[in-house]
Design a protein around this motif. Sequence first.
Motif, mmCIF file in Angstrom:
data_model
loop_
_atom_site.group_PDB
_atom_site.id
_atom_site.type_symbol
_atom_site.label_atom_id
_atom_site.label_comp_id
_atom_site.label_asym_id
_atom_site.label_seq_id
_atom_site.Cartn_x
_atom_site.Cartn_y
_atom_site.Cartn_z
ATOM 1 N N ARG A 110 -24.349 -34.018 -32.744
ATOM 2 C CA ARG A 110 -24.650 -34.951 -31.670
ATOM 3 C C ARG A 110 -25.243 -36.226 -32.272
ATOM 4 O O ARG A 110 -26.086 -36.158 -33.151
ATOM 5 C CB ARG A 110 -25.658 -34.348 -30.696
ATOM 6 N N PRO A 115 -24.373 -35.994 -23.051
ATOM 7 C CA PRO A 115 -24.398 -35.299 -21.770
ATOM 8 C C PRO A 115 -24.655 -33.803 -21.935
ATOM 9 O O PRO A 115 -24.324 -33.208 -22.976
ATOM 10 C CB PRO A 115 -22.999 -35.560 -21.215
ATOM 11 N N ALA A 116 -25.229 -33.195 -20.911
ATOM 12 C CA ALA A 116 -25.572 -31.768 -20.963
ATOM 13 C C ALA A 116 -24.358 -30.909 -21.270
ATOM 14 O O ALA A 116 -24.465 -29.900 -21.978
ATOM 15 C CB ALA A 116 -26.209 -31.342 -19.637
ATOM 16 N N SER A 117 -23.189 -31.309 -20.763
ATOM 17 C CA SER A 117 -21.980 -30.517 -21.001
ATOM 18 C C SER A 117 -21.608 -30.492 -22.477
ATOM 19 O O SER A 117 -21.116 -29.480 -22.990
ATOM 20 C CB SER A 117 -20.808 -31.072 -20.178
ATOM 21 N N LEU A 118 -21.861 -31.592 -23.185
ATOM 22 C CA LEU A 118 -21.562 -31.630 -24.622
ATOM 23 C C LEU A 118 -22.623 -30.880 -25.417
ATOM 24 O O LEU A 118 -22.312 -30.265 -26.443
ATOM 25 C CB LEU A 118 -21.444 -33.073 -25.102
ATOM 26 N N ASN A 119 -23.857 -30.931 -24.951
ATOM 27 C CA ASN A 119 -24.896 -30.117 -25.576
ATOM 28 C C ASN A 119 -24.520 -28.642 -25.524
ATOM 29 O O ASN A 119 -24.629 -27.910 -26.504
ATOM 30 C CB ASN A 119 -26.242 -30.325 -24.867
ATOM 31 N N ARG A 120 -24.099 -28.227 -24.351
ATOM 32 C CA ARG A 120 -23.712 -26.824 -24.152
ATOM 33 C C ARG A 120 -22.498 -26.481 -25.005
ATOM 34 O O ARG A 120 -22.431 -25.395 -25.601
ATOM 35 C CB ARG A 120 -23.409 -26.579 -22.671
ATOM 36 N N LEU A 121 -21.533 -27.393 -25.098
ATOM 37 C CA LEU A 121 -20.338 -27.155 -25.912
ATOM 38 C C LEU A 121 -20.719 -26.948 -27.375
ATOM 39 O O LEU A 121 -20.192 -26.050 -28.037
ATOM 40 C CB LEU A 121 -19.376 -28.331 -25.762
ATOM 41 N N ASP A 124 -22.494 -23.532 -27.766
ATOM 42 C CA ASP A 124 -21.540 -22.435 -27.647
ATOM 43 C C ASP A 124 -20.516 -22.438 -28.770
ATOM 44 O O ASP A 124 -20.018 -21.384 -29.178
ATOM 45 C CB ASP A 124 -20.843 -22.493 -26.286
ATOM 46 N N ARG A 156 -17.216 -17.971 -20.927
ATOM 47 C CA ARG A 156 -17.998 -19.198 -20.779
ATOM 48 C C ARG A 156 -17.184 -20.362 -20.216
ATOM 49 O O ARG A 156 -17.696 -21.464 -20.041
ATOM 50 C CB ARG A 156 -18.583 -19.600 -22.138
ATOM 51 N N TYR A 158 -14.283 -21.776 -21.494
ATOM 52 C CA TYR A 158 -13.710 -22.675 -22.486
ATOM 53 C C TYR A 158 -12.273 -22.287 -22.825
ATOM 54 O O TYR A 158 -11.815 -21.186 -22.520
ATOM 55 C CB TYR A 158 -14.528 -22.638 -23.775
ATOM 56 N N ARG A 205 -13.213 -27.882 -23.987
ATOM 57 C CA ARG A 205 -13.345 -27.890 -22.534
ATOM 58 C C ARG A 205 -12.007 -28.251 -21.896
ATOM 59 O O ARG A 205 -11.929 -29.087 -21.011
ATOM 60 C CB ARG A 205 -14.430 -28.868 -22.107
#
Length: 248
Positions: A110, A115-121, A124, A156, A158, A205
């Motif tokens: 990072r 964004p939170a979605s990229l943090n999660r990606l 994971d 998840r 993906y 994603r």
Amino acid sequence: MTITHEDELEGLREIGRIVADTLHTMGRALEPGMTTAELDAIGAEILEREGAVSAPQRTYGFPGATCISMGEVIAHGIPGAQVIRAGTLVNIDVSASRNGFFADTGASFRVGAVPASLNRLCTDGRKACQIGVAQVRAGRPLGAIGSAIGRFASKRGYTLIRNLASHGTGRALHEYPEEIPTWPTRDRRAITDGLVLTVEPFLSRGGLWAEDGGDGWSLLATPRAPCVQYEHTVVATRGKPVVVTLAG
């Protein structure tokens, strides 16, 4: 490569440490405003200092010491004048050789707040790699790696890029058993004791395939979607796998 002697494992551990240290140093140096060429120069300097040779450069004539991918590029990005911007993901893939041994590693980083979605990606994606590594054990089928990663990805929400596979390594950048799927297949080839391989799922994603980015090297996700990759070089044993690409 199949490890048969302790000195072979030590040689592999040494180049594994070098590429891991290179990757983590480059990751720490990442900052908005620098170019991918400047980031690559940091990696090139470390490899040279350690007496290691860039594997993609030596093996395939790749125009950089490391692969740096960002934006729509998910793999094999060419270092150059592209400016790294805050709020993005940058994937760095480092593979090199020394004294006849090869190791390969990679990670997505990072740049500033994302964004939170990229943090999660990212979180994971790292977990998907760990799940795959845990399946590396002598006697198991190679297909167990992709099956375990696939279950995690599906649960998840993906997708997995299905034409960028793991591979054998050790005495060359790519060698037997060649392509090792990191998605569910019926691959029944056995993992043998001492086998050296990478585990590198491309978690996305929505992306399903990698396609040519038009410059002869860079690859894009189809459909276009964010994607991360985390990679380790691993030696199979009859017990816990040996991960050689750990920073010193």
